[in-house]
Enzyme design. Structure first.
Site, PDB file in Angstrom:
ATOM      1  N   THR A 217       0.595  -1.154   0.117  1.00 35.86           N
ATOM      2  CA  THR A 217       0.216  -0.025  -0.045  1.00 35.86           C
ATOM      3  C   THR A 217       0.834   1.067  -0.107  1.00 35.86           C
ATOM      4  OG1 THR A 217      -1.537   1.414   1.345  1.00 35.86           O
ATOM      5  CG2 THR A 217      -0.083  -0.305   2.409  1.00 35.86           C
ATOM      6  N   ASP A 218       0.238   2.472  -0.355  1.00 34.49           N
ATOM      7  CA  ASP A 218       0.900   3.536  -0.550  1.00 34.49           C
ATOM      8  C   ASP A 218       1.171   4.119   1.060  1.00 34.49           C
ATOM      9  OD1 ASP A 218      -1.674   4.482  -0.189  1.00 34.49           O
ATOM     10  OD2 ASP A 218      -1.859   5.899  -1.771  1.00 34.49           O
ATOM     11  N   GLU A 219       0.189   3.790   1.774  1.00 39.45           N
ATOM     12  CA  GLU A 219       0.024   4.180   3.145  1.00 39.45           C
ATOM     13  C   GLU A 219       1.573   3.954   4.108  1.00 39.45           C
ATOM     14  OE1 GLU A 219      -3.304   3.589   5.647  1.00 39.45           O
ATOM     15  OE2 GLU A 219      -4.758   3.509   4.131  1.00 39.45           O
TER      16      GLU A 219
ATOM     17  N   TYR B  83      -2.052  -0.147  10.755  1.00 38.58           N
ATOM     18  CA  TYR B  83      -2.343  -0.873   9.730  1.00 38.58           C
ATOM     19  C   TYR B  83      -1.109  -0.572   8.795  1.00 38.58           C
ATOM     20  CZ  TYR B  83      -3.386  -1.614   4.669  1.00 38.58           C
ATOM     21  OH  TYR B  83      -3.467  -1.825   3.348  1.00 38.58           O
TER      22      TYR B  83
ATOM     23  N   LYS C 107       1.871  -3.176   7.478  1.00 37.33           N
ATOM     24  CA  LYS C 107       2.461  -3.381   5.895  1.00 37.33           C
ATOM     25  C   LYS C 107       3.785  -3.085   5.561  1.00 37.33           C
ATOM     26  CE  LYS C 107       0.015  -4.476   2.884  1.00 37.33           C
ATOM     27  NZ  LYS C 107      -0.160  -5.767   2.566  1.00 37.33           N
TER      28      LYS C 107
HETATM   29  P1  NAD Z   1      -9.749  -7.343   1.996  1.00 43.19           P
HETATM   30  O1  NAD Z   1      -9.845  -6.974   3.650  1.00 43.19           O
HETATM   31  O2  NAD Z   1     -10.805  -7.019   1.088  1.00 43.19           O
HETATM   32  O3  NAD Z   1      -9.405  -8.829   1.932  1.00 43.19           O
HETATM   33  C1  NAD Z   1      -8.081  -9.509   2.582  1.00 43.19           C
HETATM   34  C2  NAD Z   1      -8.462 -10.945   2.369  1.00 43.19           C
HETATM   35  O4  NAD Z   1      -7.305 -11.708   3.089  1.00 43.19           O
HETATM   36  C3  NAD Z   1      -9.539 -11.679   2.880  1.00 43.19           C
HETATM   37  O5  NAD Z   1     -10.299 -12.458   1.932  1.00 43.19           O
HETATM   38  C4  NAD Z   1      -9.411 -12.298   4.148  1.00 43.19           C
HETATM   39  O6  NAD Z   1     -10.388 -13.458   4.507  1.00 43.19           O
HETATM   40  C5  NAD Z   1      -7.943 -12.838   3.859  1.00 43.19           C
HETATM   41  N1  NAD Z   1      -7.035 -12.817   5.052  1.00 43.19           N
HETATM   42  C6  NAD Z   1      -7.023 -12.084   6.059  1.00 43.19           C
HETATM   43  N2  NAD Z   1      -6.415 -12.830   6.952  1.00 43.19           N
HETATM   44  C7  NAD Z   1      -5.837 -13.916   6.504  1.00 43.19           C
HETATM   45  C8  NAD Z   1      -4.917 -15.055   6.688  1.00 43.19           C
HETATM   46  N3  NAD Z   1      -4.271 -14.911   7.959  1.00 43.19           N
HETATM   47  N4  NAD Z   1      -4.613 -16.054   5.882  1.00 43.19           N
HETATM   48  C9  NAD Z   1      -5.394 -16.187   4.960  1.00 43.19           C
HETATM   49  N5  NAD Z   1      -6.301 -15.193   4.352  1.00 43.19           N
HETATM   50  C10 NAD Z   1      -6.278 -14.071   5.223  1.00 43.19           C
HETATM   51  O7  NAD Z   1      -8.470  -6.392   1.521  1.00 43.19           O
HETATM   52  P2  NAD Z   1      -8.326  -5.840  -0.064  1.00 43.19           P
HETATM   53  O8  NAD Z   1      -8.683  -4.433   0.047  1.00 43.19           O
HETATM   54  O9  NAD Z   1      -8.643  -6.689  -0.829  1.00 43.19           O
HETATM   55  O10 NAD Z   1      -6.510  -5.744   0.037  1.00 43.19           O
HETATM   56  C11 NAD Z   1      -6.000  -6.894  -0.239  1.00 43.19           C
HETATM   57  C12 NAD Z   1      -4.441  -6.507  -0.279  1.00 43.19           C
HETATM   58  O11 NAD Z   1      -3.878  -5.270  -1.032  1.00 43.19           O
HETATM   59  C13 NAD Z   1      -3.875  -6.094   1.139  1.00 43.19           C
HETATM   60  O12 NAD Z   1      -2.732  -6.718   1.223  1.00 43.19           O
HETATM   61  C14 NAD Z   1      -3.758  -4.504   1.245  1.00 43.19           C
HETATM   62  O13 NAD Z   1      -3.047  -4.400   2.125  1.00 43.19           O
HETATM   63  C15 NAD Z   1      -3.413  -4.187  -0.181  1.00 43.19           C
HETATM   64  N6  NAD Z   1      -4.038  -2.959  -0.716  1.00 43.19           N
HETATM   65  C16 NAD Z   1      -5.188  -2.606  -0.559  1.00 43.19           C
HETATM   66  C17 NAD Z   1      -5.771  -1.272  -1.161  1.00 43.19           C
HETATM   67  C18 NAD Z   1      -7.073  -1.031  -0.997  1.00 43.19           C
HETATM   68  O14 NAD Z   1      -7.400   0.241  -1.555  1.00 43.19           O
HETATM   69  N7  NAD Z   1      -8.167  -1.945  -0.751  1.00 43.19           N
HETATM   70  C19 NAD Z   1      -4.712  -0.577  -1.625  1.00 43.19           C
HETATM   71  C20 NAD Z   1      -3.253  -0.986  -1.900  1.00 43.19           C
HETATM   72  C21 NAD Z   1      -2.965  -2.036  -1.386  1.00 43.19           C
HETATM   73  O1  DAU Z   2      -4.088   3.881   0.327  1.00 46.52           O
HETATM   74  C1  DAU Z   2      -4.430   2.504   0.335  1.00 46.52           C
HETATM   75  C2  DAU Z   2      -5.279   1.968   1.526  1.00 46.52           C
HETATM   76  O2  DAU Z   2      -6.463   2.714   1.016  1.00 46.52           O
HETATM   77  C3  DAU Z   2      -5.330   0.545   1.561  1.00 46.52           C
HETATM   78  O3  DAU Z   2      -3.820   0.298   2.078  1.00 46.52           O
HETATM   79  C4  DAU Z   2      -6.248   0.174   2.689  1.00 46.52           C
HETATM   80  O4  DAU Z   2      -6.234  -1.163   2.686  1.00 46.52           O
HETATM   81  C5  DAU Z   2      -7.693   0.638   2.375  1.00 46.52           C
HETATM   82  O5  DAU Z   2      -8.556   0.465   3.234  1.00 46.52           O
HETATM   83  C6  DAU Z   2      -7.466   2.335   1.985  1.00 46.52           C
HETATM   84  O6  DAU Z   2      -7.107   3.232   3.433  1.00 46.52           O
HETATM   85  P1  DAU Z   2      -8.075   4.296   3.508  1.00 46.52           P
HETATM   86  O7  DAU Z   2      -8.000   4.473   5.165  1.00 46.52           O
HETATM   87  O8  DAU Z   2      -7.583   5.554   2.853  1.00 46.52           O
HETATM   88  O9  DAU Z   2      -9.671   3.925   3.195  1.00 46.52           O
HETATM   89  P2  DAU Z   2     -11.061   4.330   3.734  1.00 46.52           P
HETATM   90  O10 DAU Z   2     -12.065   3.855   2.942  1.00 46.52           O
HETATM   91  O11 DAU Z   2     -11.128   3.630   5.137  1.00 46.52           O
HETATM   92  O12 DAU Z   2     -10.876   5.735   3.840  1.00 46.52           O
HETATM   93  C7  DAU Z   2     -10.761   6.535   3.085  1.00 46.52           C
HETATM   94  C8  DAU Z   2     -11.093   7.885   3.303  1.00 46.52           C
HETATM   95  O13 DAU Z   2     -12.193   8.459   3.915  1.00 46.52           O
HETATM   96  C9  DAU Z   2     -10.071   8.191   4.530  1.00 46.52           C
HETATM   97  O14 DAU Z   2      -9.710   9.592   4.420  1.00 46.52           O
HETATM   98  C10 DAU Z   2     -10.978   8.174   6.003  1.00 46.52           C
HETATM   99  C11 DAU Z   2     -12.298   8.629   5.197  1.00 46.52           C
HETATM  100  N1  DAU Z   2     -13.747   8.102   5.911  1.00 46.52           N
HETATM  101  C12 DAU Z   2     -13.831   6.848   5.710  1.00 46.52           C
HETATM  102  C13 DAU Z   2     -14.767   6.064   6.196  1.00 46.52           C
HETATM  103  C14 DAU Z   2     -14.900   4.659   6.386  1.00 46.52           C
HETATM  104  C15 DAU Z   2     -14.768   8.846   6.401  1.00 46.52           C
HETATM  105  O15 DAU Z   2     -14.645  10.085   6.127  1.00 46.52           O
HETATM  106  N2  DAU Z   2     -15.787   8.154   6.790  1.00 46.52           N
HETATM  107  C16 DAU Z   2     -15.786   6.697   6.808  1.00 46.52           C
HETATM  108  O16 DAU Z   2     -16.975   6.409   7.396  1.00 46.52           O
END
Ligand code: NAD
Ligand code: DAU
Length: 386
Positions: free
Chosen positions: A148-150, A174, A178
């Protein structure tokens, strides 16, 4: 025979599969579906099925012999080693993680366990497997770590976007977990020669995203006339990428990425949260003209901010674009419209994933946030968020 064993016997042998972890989650399931639809070969999909993992995401490939689902934990090193030895994958694509920042604030332990220890166990198993390979199998093997970019922390309004050399400065549990996993992957490349690559991506959105994250939460709440909770002043900026563009970037990196390198992935779509929510509300006004909650923007409510809330993320994806010729296909406008249409067409999926445990999370995360002003159509926001 357990249900795991039953699903495992459905595997086809032939072309070397890839081992995907977390392939029942949001990005993982989109990746698996897209990979199979593109005829790239078989997938072995290892997922623990936490609250975020959902087999309904994979319903369209049920019975597809190219997809083998294994219900298990990446922290189970023996299981991972067995799967690698049995299926002999040409790559591991590692998505499995705890992924929600707010949950990492209220309960960090699971994040350390899965994101750090789980990645460690996976790396050790992959290392053992890689060392057992020879010839072409060894040459082609890749470990793709999806991050992630975080990990880079937060940007001020005028800072340049995150690039691959930006120093790590994670701010949430988180992000720290990561970042730790990225460092482990880097160390396994440099110390043991594991052919790994890391990608750091910005915020994804699209089908199958669990409605704890901003976009699906807002769509789901708006359709029910519930408050749209904006943390703090709503001016935090995220760089949005349609999930299939991310999946295609991962395919590209897997094919042509250089071992030991990091590639940043992003859509060049910086928007603040208020802009995102306003755009969503306008789309819902248009696509659900019969809604009694129009204009949906009246549902917006400011609530207590997320502790340590990162102000701005932005990705410089020029390395991926120039070196590997990847380019995002969706603009934020086209991607968001597709996403809202998907949620409208898949209300049964939303209902399925927002049952009991989800309600507890909503109560825990939003119940204690202050609300101003106090009413939505005569109800307190606390009530409508119930
Ligand atoms: P998600 O939470 O939707 O899915 C995570 C999956 O991992 C689920 O299916 C869960 O059951 C599985 N999991 C959790 N713990 C596990 C374990 N111990 N063993 C096996 N499986 C397990 O997450 P996502 O949003 O699909 O993100 C996927 C990956 O991409 C993550 O590594 C996250 O850090 C990264 N990522 C997400 C975003 C985003 O915006 N969602 C952006 C950049 C990177
Ligand atoms: O940048 C990549 C990341 O983006 C991933 O690594 C994470 O897995 C993914 O969850 C996401 O993180 P964020 O914290 O940016 O996403 P989230 O959807 O939780 O929140 C997006 C923005 O919206 C953040 O500034 C918080 C705000 N927010 C979120 C929720 C859930 C609100 O204002 N209200 C809300 O109820």
């Amino acid at each position: 025979m357990s249900s795991n064993q039953k699903t495992e016997t459905q595997a086809t042998r032939g072309a070397a599969p890839i081992l995907v972890t977390g392939g029942a989650g949001f990005i993982g399931s989109n990746f698996v579906l897209d990979w199979l639809a593109s005829g790239n070969g078989p997938v072995v999909n290892l997922d623990k099925l936490t609250y975020a993992g959902n087999l309904a995401n994979l319903a369209s490939v049920e019975g597809n012999s190219a997809h083998t689902f294994v219900h298990g934990d990446i922290c189970d090193g023996a299981l991972v080693a067995r799967l690698l030895a049995e299926y002999r994958p040409r790559a591991v694509v590692h998505f499995a993680a705890e992924s929600h920042v707010d949950r990492s604030i209220s309960g960090p332990e699971a994040f350390l366990r899965t994101n750090i220890d789980g990645t460690f166990k996976l790396l050790q198993a992959a290392r053992g497997y890689y060392e057992s390979l020879a010839g072409e199998e060894r040459e082609r093997f890749r470990f793709l770590h999806v991050s992630t970019d975080e990990v880079y922390g937060t940007l001020s309004p005028d800072d340049p976007a995150f690039h691959e050399e930006t120093p790590y400065a994670p701010n949430s549990p988180y992000a720290a977990s990561k970042a730790a996993s990225d460092h482990l992957v880097r160390a396994w490349v440099h110390t043991y020669g594991l052919p790994a690559i890391i990608t750091n991506c910005s915020n994804n959105y699209g089908p199958f995203q669990f409605p704890e994250k901003l976009i699906p939460l807002m769509v789901s709440n708006a359709l029910q006339g519930k408050a749209l909770p904006i943390y703090g002043d709503g001016r935090q900026v995220r760089d949005w990428l349609y999930v299939i563009d991310h999946c295609r970037a991962l395919q590209t990196v897997l094919k042509r990425g250089r071992v030991g390198e990091t590639y940043n992935v992003g859509g060049g779509n910086q928007r603040n949260n208020l802009e995102v929510v306003r755009t969503l509300c306008a789309l819902l006004d248009e696509l659900v003209p019969e809604s009694k909650f129009r204009p949906h923007q009246q549902l917006v409510k400011y609530v207590t901010d997320r502790p340590g809330h990162d102000r701005r993320y932005a990705i410089d994806a020029r390395k991926l674009e120039t070196e590997l010729d990847w380019h995002a296909q969706e603009s934020f406008e086209t991607g968001l419209r597709k996403t809202v249409e998907w949620y409208l067409a898949n209300s049964a999926w939303v209902e399925g994933v927002t049952s009991g445990a989800y309600q507890q999370w909503v109560a825990q995360n939003y119940g204690n946030r202050g609300v101003e002003p106090a009413t939505v159509q005569g109800t307190t926001t606390k009530e409508v968020l119930r």
